[in-house]
Design a protein around this motif. Structure first.
Motif, PDB file in Angstrom:
ATOM      1  N   LEU A  49      39.907  87.255  55.457  1.00 29.88           N
ATOM      2  CA  LEU A  49      39.095  86.037  55.589  1.00 29.88           C
ATOM      3  C   LEU A  49      37.612  86.341  55.415  1.00 29.88           C
ATOM      4  O   LEU A  49      36.878  85.583  54.772  1.00 29.88           O
ATOM      5  CB  LEU A  49      39.342  85.399  56.953  1.00 29.88           C
ATOM      6  CG  LEU A  49      40.721  84.761  57.168  1.00 29.88           C
ATOM      7  CD1 LEU A  49      40.849  84.227  58.584  1.00 29.88           C
ATOM      8  CD2 LEU A  49      40.987  83.662  56.156  1.00 29.88           C
ATOM      9  N   GLY A  50      37.158  87.466  55.987  1.00 29.84           N
ATOM     10  CA  GLY A  50      35.755  87.842  55.822  1.00 29.84           C
ATOM     11  C   GLY A  50      35.401  88.102  54.369  1.00 29.84           C
ATOM     12  O   GLY A  50      34.334  87.682  53.890  1.00 29.84           O
ATOM     13  N   PHE A 131      28.835  78.069  59.711  1.00 26.82           N
ATOM     14  CA  PHE A 131      28.146  78.163  58.420  1.00 26.82           C
ATOM     15  C   PHE A 131      29.033  77.642  57.290  1.00 26.82           C
ATOM     16  O   PHE A 131      28.550  76.963  56.371  1.00 26.82           O
ATOM     17  CB  PHE A 131      27.740  79.610  58.136  1.00 26.82           C
ATOM     18  CG  PHE A 131      26.394  79.975  58.681  1.00 26.82           C
ATOM     19  CD1 PHE A 131      25.237  79.638  58.003  1.00 26.82           C
ATOM     20  CD2 PHE A 131      26.272  80.656  59.878  1.00 26.82           C
ATOM     21  CE1 PHE A 131      23.985  79.961  58.493  1.00 26.82           C
ATOM     22  CE2 PHE A 131      25.025  80.988  60.388  1.00 26.82           C
ATOM     23  CZ  PHE A 131      23.879  80.641  59.696  1.00 26.82           C
ATOM     24  N   LEU A 132      30.324  77.952  57.347  1.00 26.06           N
ATOM     25  CA  LEU A 132      31.239  77.496  56.300  1.00 26.06           C
ATOM     26  C   LEU A 132      31.349  75.978  56.294  1.00 26.06           C
ATOM     27  O   LEU A 132      31.260  75.338  55.236  1.00 26.06           O
ATOM     28  CB  LEU A 132      32.622  78.119  56.520  1.00 26.06           C
ATOM     29  CG  LEU A 132      33.692  77.760  55.486  1.00 26.06           C
ATOM     30  CD1 LEU A 132      33.318  78.309  54.118  1.00 26.06           C
ATOM     31  CD2 LEU A 132      35.060  78.283  55.921  1.00 26.06           C
ATOM     32  N   PHE A 133      31.519  75.400  57.472  1.00 25.58           N
ATOM     33  CA  PHE A 133      31.625  73.939  57.549  1.00 25.58           C
ATOM     34  C   PHE A 133      30.316  73.282  57.115  1.00 25.58           C
ATOM     35  O   PHE A 133      30.323  72.255  56.429  1.00 25.58           O
ATOM     36  CB  PHE A 133      31.985  73.510  58.971  1.00 25.58           C
ATOM     37  CG  PHE A 133      32.331  72.055  59.081  1.00 25.58           C
ATOM     38  CD1 PHE A 133      33.618  71.625  58.839  1.00 25.58           C
ATOM     39  CD2 PHE A 133      31.353  71.117  59.395  1.00 25.58           C
ATOM     40  CE1 PHE A 133      33.943  70.276  58.924  1.00 25.58           C
ATOM     41  CE2 PHE A 133      31.670  69.775  59.483  1.00 25.58           C
ATOM     42  CZ  PHE A 133      32.971  69.356  59.251  1.00 25.58           C
ATOM     43  N   SER A 134      29.200  73.876  57.497  1.00 22.65           N
ATOM     44  CA  SER A 134      27.903  73.344  57.089  1.00 22.65           C
ATOM     45  C   SER A 134      27.752  73.358  55.572  1.00 22.65           C
ATOM     46  O   SER A 134      27.274  72.387  54.969  1.00 22.65           O
ATOM     47  CB  SER A 134      26.784  74.162  57.743  1.00 22.65           C
ATOM     48  OG  SER A 134      25.520  73.802  57.220  1.00 22.65           O
ATOM     49  N   LEU A 135      28.173  74.449  54.954  1.00 28.11           N
ATOM     50  CA  LEU A 135      28.102  74.559  53.493  1.00 28.11           C
ATOM     51  C   LEU A 135      28.994  73.515  52.831  1.00 28.11           C
ATOM     52  O   LEU A 135      28.602  72.864  51.852  1.00 28.11           O
ATOM     53  CB  LEU A 135      28.528  75.972  53.076  1.00 28.11           C
ATOM     54  CG  LEU A 135      28.439  76.318  51.589  1.00 28.11           C
ATOM     55  CD1 LEU A 135      27.000  76.264  51.097  1.00 28.11           C
ATOM     56  CD2 LEU A 135      29.038  77.693  51.333  1.00 28.11           C
ATOM     57  N   ARG A 151      38.938  76.921  55.673  1.00 28.52           N
ATOM     58  CA  ARG A 151      38.309  76.427  56.899  1.00 28.52           C
ATOM     59  C   ARG A 151      39.331  76.341  58.042  1.00 28.52           C
ATOM     60  O   ARG A 151      39.068  76.775  59.167  1.00 28.52           O
ATOM     61  CB  ARG A 151      37.706  75.057  56.612  1.00 28.52           C
ATOM     62  CG  ARG A 151      36.746  74.532  57.642  1.00 28.52           C
ATOM     63  CD  ARG A 151      35.983  73.339  57.098  1.00 28.52           C
ATOM     64  NE  ARG A 151      36.816  72.204  56.802  1.00 28.52           N
ATOM     65  CZ  ARG A 151      36.823  71.553  55.645  1.00 28.52           C
ATOM     66  NH1 ARG A 151      36.049  71.936  54.650  1.00 28.52           N
ATOM     67  NH2 ARG A 151      37.607  70.502  55.458  1.00 28.52           N
ATOM     68  N   VAL A 152      40.508  75.808  57.743  1.00 28.84           N
ATOM     69  CA  VAL A 152      41.550  75.670  58.762  1.00 28.84           C
ATOM     70  C   VAL A 152      42.051  77.040  59.211  1.00 28.84           C
ATOM     71  O   VAL A 152      42.225  77.291  60.412  1.00 28.84           O
ATOM     72  CB  VAL A 152      42.710  74.811  58.211  1.00 28.84           C
ATOM     73  CG1 VAL A 152      43.916  74.875  59.135  1.00 28.84           C
ATOM     74  CG2 VAL A 152      42.265  73.372  58.025  1.00 28.84           C
ATOM     75  N   LEU A 153      42.281  77.942  58.268  1.00 25.68           N
ATOM     76  CA  LEU A 153      42.776  79.278  58.614  1.00 25.68           C
ATOM     77  C   LEU A 153      41.807  80.023  59.515  1.00 25.68           C
ATOM     78  O   LEU A 153      42.209  80.669  60.495  1.00 25.68           O
ATOM     79  CB  LEU A 153      43.019  80.095  57.345  1.00 25.68           C
ATOM     80  CG  LEU A 153      44.358  79.942  56.646  1.00 25.68           C
ATOM     81  CD1 LEU A 153      44.394  80.839  55.421  1.00 25.68           C
ATOM     82  CD2 LEU A 153      45.510  80.272  57.581  1.00 25.68           C
ATOM     83  N   LEU A 154      40.534  79.958  59.196  1.00 23.54           N
ATOM     84  CA  LEU A 154      39.540  80.650  60.003  1.00 23.54           C
ATOM     85  C   LEU A 154      39.520  80.072  61.408  1.00 23.54           C
ATOM     86  O   LEU A 154      39.459  80.816  62.396  1.00 23.54           O
ATOM     87  CB  LEU A 154      38.163  80.524  59.348  1.00 23.54           C
ATOM     88  CG  LEU A 154      37.001  81.221  60.060  1.00 23.54           C
ATOM     89  CD1 LEU A 154      37.296  82.694  60.300  1.00 23.54           C
ATOM     90  CD2 LEU A 154      35.711  81.060  59.258  1.00 23.54           C
ATOM     91  N   PHE A 155      39.599  78.769  61.521  1.00 22.49           N
ATOM     92  CA  PHE A 155      39.618  78.121  62.832  1.00 22.49           C
ATOM     93  C   PHE A 155      40.845  78.552  63.638  1.00 22.49           C
ATOM     94  O   PHE A 155      40.739  78.937  64.809  1.00 22.49           O
ATOM     95  CB  PHE A 155      39.606  76.605  62.650  1.00 22.49           C
ATOM     96  CG  PHE A 155      39.879  75.833  63.904  1.00 22.49           C
ATOM     97  CD1 PHE A 155      38.955  75.813  64.941  1.00 22.49           C
ATOM     98  CD2 PHE A 155      41.068  75.133  64.062  1.00 22.49           C
ATOM     99  CE1 PHE A 155      39.212  75.111  66.109  1.00 22.49           C
ATOM    100  CE2 PHE A 155      41.327  74.424  65.223  1.00 22.49           C
ATOM    101  CZ  PHE A 155      40.403  74.412  66.252  1.00 22.49           C
TER     102      PHE A 155
END
Length: 524
Positions: A49-50, A131-135, A151-155
């Motif tokens: 993910l990173g 930061f991802l959601f903001s982007l 986004r969902v996976l990271l969450f």
């Protein structure tokens, strides 16, 4: 009755519960085995993910000015008027200057690197998610299902101990659990199963996937087909075989991935990962293949990592002791030293309660995430709305319809024509002559898949803020690049029926998307 002896009826109830608990132990163990995750697999998820976050930033970076600044094709004025569900949710919208966006990209990249290394994993991961959601919120016109899946996976992954192995956190802690089973790991395992199953159900509603024809139609889409895809389109039997194999993987994911353990689960997980990497080499679908591959990594069992470790030099091996076997550390992490300091004092009860409360809270969060995945996934495939109390646009993230119910039987590309004050006309994308003929490779008509998504938003805007912002940007770009004032902009959408049988039956049709004068273009 002797003191301390339970009355006979209560004793019988207690004995009955004990017997029931003992008898169900084998069932509970089997369930636990299927939802337990090797911590090396969790580490692989974190690293994957990173790295995807870094790849995404690098991929977007050359087009920061175009897509994220006030001088680009999607200025703040367009942001305010479109996708209003994201208003007020983007740090990137605080300034339209190039330097500000570049700074945020660099900061987000640093946090992504820290996440890969596993430094303060959960905190750094949460910041990376922000930061991802903001982007994403700054320019939703660029997004596809792969962005939502990332986004969902990271969450979901953040409710599991991603830093348990192969991390700075593990080195500082000095120990590592071998496996973890919790509501969080259950949610992480269930998430890809919901994606696959929902997509299989939506494909079943179509006419082509379960008859073996869909992949041939999808691969005839010259905009979406790249690299290896351009080769296998010449072999229809291969496409038919891959079509049925893909549908089988989607529809049978629960049977193939969740039910087995050990080597059978390992073989199944590797088959899915291979399929997703194959998609990466054949289709221009953005981050979807990478995110899908990352979602399956938790299914890799201990036998996979044990086998792999035989080929890793011993000095690179993971020699951390089990958490239960850990002796005193010479230099524990600062948070552990603080806890132990207060344990030794008069606040021992408070600290113990706080630690227990934190663990219980994480369990509750993991359970809630699992329920969220199941409820919204079921809502999407069934067509039933969730209760109004939880019906919120940012929660409804479990819709997975890639190439469903049927792939499109046509594709499009766009020709942006700019008329200059000197009487000439140019293709604003290439700077050359305007050419309305069918290109030899339609996928090359877009700089990236995000440009393709953006042009779809321009088309759907139908003269609204997005198309106006794009036209204004084209006028400014043409004037700056060629030193001649731009007078007029036209954007044509070229529509071509896919050559499913290998031959083009008709010439592309043309549709006017934008026709506007540059005199009224907004200043950059």
């Amino acid at each position: 009755m002797q003191s301390g002896t339970l009355p006979t009826p209560i004793a019988r109830v207690g004995d009955g519960c004990t017997q029931l608990w003992l008898r169900t132990a084998p069932v509970r163990d089997r369930i636990r085995d299927r939802f337990a995750v090797d911590t090396r697999s969790l580490a692989a998820v974190r690293i994957a993910l990173g790295l995807i976050l870094l790849v995404d930033l690098i991929h977007r970076a050359p087009f920061i000015e175009m897509f994220y600044t006030d001088g680009g094709a999607y200025p703040f004025a367009a942001y305010e008027l479109t996708y209003t569900q994201y208003n007020g949710l983007s740090i990137h919208a605080l300034s339209g200057d190039v330097w500000f966006q570049q700074l945020l990209f660099v900061v987000a990249a640093l946090f992504a690197v820290a996440f890969v290394l596993g430094y303060r994993t959960r905190l750094v991961g949460a910041i990376s998610l922000v930061f991802l959601f903001s982007l994403h919120a700054r320019n939703p016109a660029l997004l596809n299902g792969g962005d939502r899946l990332l986004r969902v996976l990271l969450f979901v992954a953040l409710v599991t101990p991603l830093g348990e192995r192969w991390s700075v956190d593990a080195l500082r802690r000095g120990s590592a659990r071998r496996t973890v089973a919790s509501f969080g790991t259950a949610a992480l395992l269930v998430q890809p199963l919901v994606v696959f199953t929902a997509n299989a159900i939506e494909k079943h509603a179509g006419d082509t996937w379960y008859t073996g024809e869909a992949l041939r139609i999808a691969m005839a889409n010259d905009v979406m087909t790249v690299y290896l895809g351009n080769v296998i389109t010449d072999y229809p039997p291969v496409l038919t075989t891959l079509n049925y194999a893909w549908v089988t993987l989607l529809a049978g994911s629960i049977v193939f991935l969740l039910l087995p353990v050990g080597r059978i689960r390992m073989v199944a997980a590797l088959a899915y990962i291979a399929a997703f990497l194959g998609m990466l080499t054949a289709m221009a679908v953005g981050l979807f293949p990478l995110a899908l591959a990352a979602s399956v990594l938790p299914f890799l069992p201990a036998v996979f990592w044990d086998t792999l470790s035989r080929y890793v030099p011993e000095r690179w091996g993971d020699r951390l002791p089990d958490a239960d076997d850990l002796g005193p550390l010479e230099r524990p992490p600062i948070e552990r030293r603080v806890i132990e300091r207060y344990r030794d004092g008069q606040y021992d009860a408070v600290v113990s309660y706080g630690v227990a409360y934190g663990r219980s809270l994480l369990t509750v969060v993991g359970f809630c995430v699992l329920v969220w995945i199941l409820v919204f996934g079921a809502s999407d495939v069934s067509g039933h709305d969730v209760p109004d109390e939880i019906d919120y646009s940012q929660l409804d993230q479990q819709s997975w319809g890639l190439y469903a119910p049927d792939p499109s039987s046509s594709y499009s590309w766009y020709v942006p024509r700019v008329d200059l004050a000197n009487g000439s006309s140019i293709d604003a994308r290439t700077g050359g002559e305007v050419d309305l003929d069918r290109p030899p490779d339609a996928s090359a008509e877009y700089d990236t898949f995000r440009h393709r998504k953006f042009m779809q938003a321009v088309r759907d805007s139908d003269g609204g803020s997005i198309s106006q912002g794009y036209a204004d940007w084209m006028c400014r770009q043409a004037s700056e690049n060629y030193g001649v004032d731009a007078e007029h902009v036209r954007v044509y959408r070229m529509i071509q029926s896919s050559p499913v049988d290998g031959e083009f039956d008709e010439e592309p049709s043309r549709q006017m998307v934008i026709e506007i004068g540059c005199a009224d273009a907004a200043p950059g």
